[in-house]
Design a protein around this motif. Structure first.
Motif, PDB file in Angstrom:
ATOM      1  N   ALA A 168       0.828  -1.213   0.000  1.00 47.30           N
ATOM      2  CA  ALA A 168       0.000   0.000   0.000  1.00 47.30           C
ATOM      3  C   ALA A 168       0.861   1.263   0.000  1.00 47.30           C
ATOM      4  O   ALA A 168       0.634   2.173  -0.789  1.00 47.30           O
ATOM      5  CB  ALA A 168      -0.930   0.001   1.216  1.00 47.30           C
ATOM      6  N   VAL A 169       1.846   1.292   0.876  1.00 49.98           N
ATOM      7  CA  VAL A 169       2.582   2.542   1.094  1.00 49.98           C
ATOM      8  C   VAL A 169       3.696   2.762   0.072  1.00 49.98           C
ATOM      9  O   VAL A 169       3.947   3.886  -0.340  1.00 49.98           O
ATOM     10  CB  VAL A 169       3.158   2.566   2.531  1.00 49.98           C
ATOM     11  N   PHE A 170       4.358   1.679  -0.349  1.00 57.82           N
ATOM     12  CA  PHE A 170       5.567   1.850  -1.167  1.00 57.82           C
ATOM     13  C   PHE A 170       5.384   1.531  -2.646  1.00 57.82           C
ATOM     14  O   PHE A 170       6.301   1.773  -3.426  1.00 57.82           O
ATOM     15  CB  PHE A 170       6.705   0.988  -0.609  1.00 57.82           C
ATOM     16  N   THR A 171       4.265   0.932  -3.035  1.00 61.90           N
ATOM     17  CA  THR A 171       4.114   0.557  -4.439  1.00 61.90           C
ATOM     18  C   THR A 171       2.783   1.072  -4.981  1.00 61.90           C
ATOM     19  O   THR A 171       1.941   1.560  -4.228  1.00 61.90           O
ATOM     20  CB  THR A 171       4.146  -0.982  -4.641  1.00 61.90           C
ATOM     21  N   ASP A 172       2.608   0.954  -6.294  1.00 62.51           N
ATOM     22  CA  ASP A 172       1.304   1.291  -6.856  1.00 62.51           C
ATOM     23  C   ASP A 172       0.575   0.038  -7.335  1.00 62.51           C
ATOM     24  O   ASP A 172      -0.341   0.110  -8.146  1.00 62.51           O
ATOM     25  CB  ASP A 172       1.442   2.324  -7.985  1.00 62.51           C
ATOM     26  N   GLU A 173       0.987  -1.117  -6.821  1.00 64.37           N
ATOM     27  CA  GLU A 173       0.299  -2.357  -7.176  1.00 64.37           C
ATOM     28  C   GLU A 173      -1.002  -2.478  -6.387  1.00 64.37           C
ATOM     29  O   GLU A 173      -1.083  -2.016  -5.248  1.00 64.37           O
ATOM     30  CB  GLU A 173       1.186  -3.564  -6.870  1.00 64.37           C
ATOM     31  N   PRO A 174      -2.016  -3.111  -6.976  1.00 69.85           N
ATOM     32  CA  PRO A 174      -3.314  -3.214  -6.283  1.00 69.85           C
ATOM     33  C   PRO A 174      -3.277  -4.246  -5.156  1.00 69.85           C
ATOM     34  O   PRO A 174      -2.593  -5.259  -5.250  1.00 69.85           O
ATOM     35  CB  PRO A 174      -4.252  -3.680  -7.399  1.00 69.85           C
ATOM     36  N   LEU A 175      -4.016  -3.963  -4.085  1.00 67.08           N
ATOM     37  CA  LEU A 175      -4.147  -4.912  -2.975  1.00 67.08           C
ATOM     38  C   LEU A 175      -5.417  -5.719  -3.202  1.00 67.08           C
ATOM     39  O   LEU A 175      -6.448  -5.441  -2.582  1.00 67.08           O
ATOM     40  CB  LEU A 175      -4.218  -4.166  -1.644  1.00 67.08           C
ATOM     41  N   THR A 176      -5.347  -6.696  -4.071  1.00 66.73           N
ATOM     42  CA  THR A 176      -6.556  -7.464  -4.378  1.00 66.73           C
ATOM     43  C   THR A 176      -6.867  -8.445  -3.247  1.00 66.73           C
ATOM     44  O   THR A 176      -5.966  -8.894  -2.541  1.00 66.73           O
ATOM     45  CB  THR A 176      -6.381  -8.274  -5.675  1.00 66.73           C
ATOM     46  N   PRO A 177      -8.153  -8.800  -3.083  1.00 71.41           N
ATOM     47  CA  PRO A 177      -8.505  -9.780  -2.054  1.00 71.41           C
ATOM     48  C   PRO A 177      -7.818 -11.132  -2.314  1.00 71.41           C
ATOM     49  O   PRO A 177      -7.417 -11.812  -1.363  1.00 71.41           O
ATOM     50  CB  PRO A 177     -10.024  -9.924  -2.203  1.00 71.41           C
ATOM     51  N   GLU A 178      -7.639 -11.497  -3.584  1.00 67.57           N
ATOM     52  CA  GLU A 178      -6.996 -12.780  -3.921  1.00 67.57           C
ATOM     53  C   GLU A 178      -5.545 -12.783  -3.419  1.00 67.57           C
ATOM     54  O   GLU A 178      -5.072 -13.763  -2.843  1.00 67.57           O
ATOM     55  CB  GLU A 178      -6.994 -13.024  -5.442  1.00 67.57           C
ATOM     56  N   TRP A 179      -4.862 -11.689  -3.687  1.00 70.99           N
ATOM     57  CA  TRP A 179      -3.462 -11.597  -3.241  1.00 70.99           C
ATOM     58  C   TRP A 179      -3.396 -11.616  -1.710  1.00 70.99           C
ATOM     59  O   TRP A 179      -2.538 -12.293  -1.125  1.00 70.99           O
ATOM     60  CB  TRP A 179      -2.829 -10.318  -3.809  1.00 70.99           C
ATOM     61  N   ALA A 180      -4.309 -10.908  -1.061  1.00 73.38           N
ATOM     62  CA  ALA A 180      -4.314 -10.872   0.407  1.00 73.38           C
ATOM     63  C   ALA A 180      -4.528 -12.277   0.977  1.00 73.38           C
ATOM     64  O   ALA A 180      -3.859 -12.683   1.934  1.00 73.38           O
ATOM     65  CB  ALA A 180      -5.397  -9.908   0.905  1.00 73.38           C
ATOM     66  N   ARG A 181      -5.445 -13.030   0.353  1.00 68.91           N
ATOM     67  CA  ARG A 181      -5.685 -14.399   0.841  1.00 68.91           C
ATOM     68  C   ARG A 181      -4.491 -15.306   0.571  1.00 68.91           C
ATOM     69  O   ARG A 181      -4.198 -16.214   1.350  1.00 68.91           O
ATOM     70  CB  ARG A 181      -6.961 -14.968   0.214  1.00 68.91           C
ATOM     71  N   ALA A 182      -3.778 -15.042  -0.551  1.00 68.32           N
ATOM     72  CA  ALA A 182      -2.592 -15.860  -0.865  1.00 68.32           C
ATOM     73  C   ALA A 182      -1.502 -15.685   0.198  1.00 68.32           C
ATOM     74  O   ALA A 182      -0.745 -16.618   0.483  1.00 68.32           O
ATOM     75  CB  ALA A 182      -2.049 -15.505  -2.250  1.00 68.32           C
ATOM     76  N   LEU A 183      -1.451 -14.508   0.799  1.00 71.81           N
ATOM     77  CA  LEU A 183      -0.473 -14.300   1.883  1.00 71.81           C
ATOM     78  C   LEU A 183      -0.737 -15.294   3.017  1.00 71.81           C
ATOM     79  O   LEU A 183       0.197 -15.835   3.616  1.00 71.81           O
ATOM     80  CB  LEU A 183      -0.571 -12.866   2.419  1.00 71.81           C
ATOM     81  N   VAL A 184      -2.010 -15.513   3.303  1.00 67.23           N
ATOM     82  CA  VAL A 184      -2.389 -16.460   4.366  1.00 67.23           C
ATOM     83  C   VAL A 184      -2.040 -17.887   3.945  1.00 67.23           C
ATOM     84  O   VAL A 184      -1.533 -18.674   4.755  1.00 67.23           O
ATOM     85  CB  VAL A 184      -3.889 -16.324   4.701  1.00 67.23           C
ATOM     86  N   SER A 185      -2.262 -18.223   2.676  1.00 65.64           N
ATOM     87  CA  SER A 185      -1.920 -19.578   2.196  1.00 65.64           C
ATOM     88  C   SER A 185      -0.434 -19.872   2.354  1.00 65.64           C
ATOM     89  O   SER A 185      -0.051 -21.004   2.651  1.00 65.64           O
ATOM     90  CB  SER A 185      -2.244 -19.741   0.713  1.00 65.64           C
ATOM     91  N   HIS A 186       0.402 -18.856   2.125  1.00 65.61           N
ATOM     92  CA  HIS A 186       1.841 -19.082   2.267  1.00 65.61           C
ATOM     93  C   HIS A 186       2.219 -19.271   3.727  1.00 65.61           C
ATOM     94  O   HIS A 186       3.129 -20.018   4.043  1.00 65.61           O
ATOM     95  CB  HIS A 186       2.625 -17.918   1.654  1.00 65.61           C
ATOM     96  N   LEU A 187       1.492 -18.582   4.614  1.00 69.26           N
ATOM     97  CA  LEU A 187       1.774 -18.727   6.050  1.00 69.26           C
ATOM     98  C   LEU A 187       1.291 -20.077   6.572  1.00 69.26           C
ATOM     99  O   LEU A 187       1.941 -20.696   7.419  1.00 69.26           O
ATOM    100  CB  LEU A 187       1.078 -17.596   6.824  1.00 69.26           C
ATOM    101  N   LEU A 188       0.138 -20.518   6.057  1.00 62.49           N
ATOM    102  CA  LEU A 188      -0.498 -21.761   6.538  1.00 62.49           C
ATOM    103  C   LEU A 188      -0.660 -22.735   5.375  1.00 62.49           C
ATOM    104  O   LEU A 188      -1.776 -22.908   4.873  1.00 62.49           O
ATOM    105  CB  LEU A 188      -1.891 -21.467   7.104  1.00 62.49           C
ATOM    106  N   PRO A 189       0.414 -23.373   4.919  1.00 60.28           N
ATOM    107  CA  PRO A 189       0.254 -24.285   3.786  1.00 60.28           C
ATOM    108  C   PRO A 189      -0.705 -25.416   4.166  1.00 60.28           C
ATOM    109  O   PRO A 189      -0.705 -25.858   5.309  1.00 60.28           O
ATOM    110  CB  PRO A 189       1.658 -24.850   3.557  1.00 60.28           C
ATOM    111  N   SER A 190      -1.517 -25.813   3.221  1.00 58.12           N
ATOM    112  CA  SER A 190      -2.501 -26.877   3.559  1.00 58.12           C
ATOM    113  C   SER A 190      -1.852 -28.249   3.473  1.00 58.12           C
ATOM    114  O   SER A 190      -0.798 -28.419   2.896  1.00 58.12           O
ATOM    115  CB  SER A 190      -3.694 -26.799   2.619  1.00 58.12           C
TER     116      SER A 190
END
Lengths: 190, 190
Positions: A168-190
């Motif tokens: 959000a602060v350093f880039t102009d890339e969008p914060l999509t809900p899909e990307w946000a959820r992917a952050l959780v997938s990387h933290l909690l691999p199934s």
């Protein structure tokens, strides 16, 4: 609102009284000015004029633009994300991440974060974190109460909170809900 | 340096000429002022006085404090991290992460990042990223040349770059080399 420079006590003022009205008007002025032109340096006289109060009132109560911005950011970033119990840590974190992504996407929110970071020093930085880490800790604690073994707060901050703020602060890339959820997938691999 | 307000062309000036000396003096003034008191709003007259040049020179060349800070940050954050080939992606990333952690720990660097974010808008944000992502991409490309399969640039940014910037800018927690290397371990489990 008519101009006022009556003494505004820092504490002990009645809620809903003049002190609270001044605070609300000044907070609103800061939010509007920062949203109008984030690259225009904020000054106390400009804020006071927009809020319809005397500069001395603002100086007496907040001391500096940095403290004023920190106070506004602190109000803005506390208590605004409540994560309902979705039944699982993964669900709770996905909800948290996508809510925070949505919030940080707001141009006015982003302008306030950047301005506060710029002039608020350590206090401003803490104000921009607000209660985000406590909210995250509450989600992890809920998982422990389910007899789960959540990752540490540090690890979760690095994996979920940090990328959201960085993007959000350093880039102009969008914060999509899909990307946000992917952050959780990387933290909690199934 | 004696005051000067001669026209300073934006381009085509000789390296080492007066234009370059003015630029160096103004950049140094910005760095010193931001380091002295990060919570004191920077203005062009104050920068010009510290640099020993006329305000009009600074206005003509940079236009605004935001553009000036972005220019200083862009110089500061480009080309300063060169990752030697350690023979492995893990080694390269650990070196990158600990070098960046060390750099962001510097109070003067941090003050410049915060000030530039605060007033520089999108341009300032891009200046604070500098060449960090290109440097990271070069490390990943080197691994591909070794016939390895590195994670994507997005994933590596989220896992390594973002936590370093978040912790530096938004928290008062230390950026230890051990923590920086642990970010790499989480990205590349053994």
């Amino acid at each position: 609102m008519s101009p006022t420079d009556s003494p505004a006590p820092q504490t002990g003022s009645r809620p809903g009284g003049r002190s609270a009205r001044v605070r609300a008007a000044v907070h609103r002025a800061v939010e509007e000015l920062v949203a109008d032109d984030p690259t225009d340096p904020l000054t106390i006289p400009v804020v006071a004029a927009r809020a319809g109060v005397h500069s001395t009132t603002v100086y007496r109560r907040w001391g500096s633009v940095g403290e004023l911005l920190s106070d506004v950011a602190s109000s803005r970033f506390s208590g605004d994300i409540v994560v309902p119990d979705t039944g699982s840590l993964r669900g709770d974190l996905e909800r948290y991440a996508s809510d925070l992504a949505k919030d940080l996407c707001d141009p006015d929110t982003l302008a306030l974060v950047r301005a506060t970071i710029g002039i608020g020093g350590e206090q401003g930085a803490a104000a921009c974190r607000g209660e985000r880490q406590q909210q995250l800790e509450a989600v992890l604690e809920r998982e422990r109460a389910r007899d789960g073994q959540p990752p540490s707060l540090e690890r979760t901050t690095d994996a979920v909170l940090a990328p959201l703020y960085y993007r959000a602060v350093f880039t102009d890339e969008p914060l999509t809900p899909e990307w946000a959820r992917a952050l959780v997938s990387h933290l909690l691999p199934s």
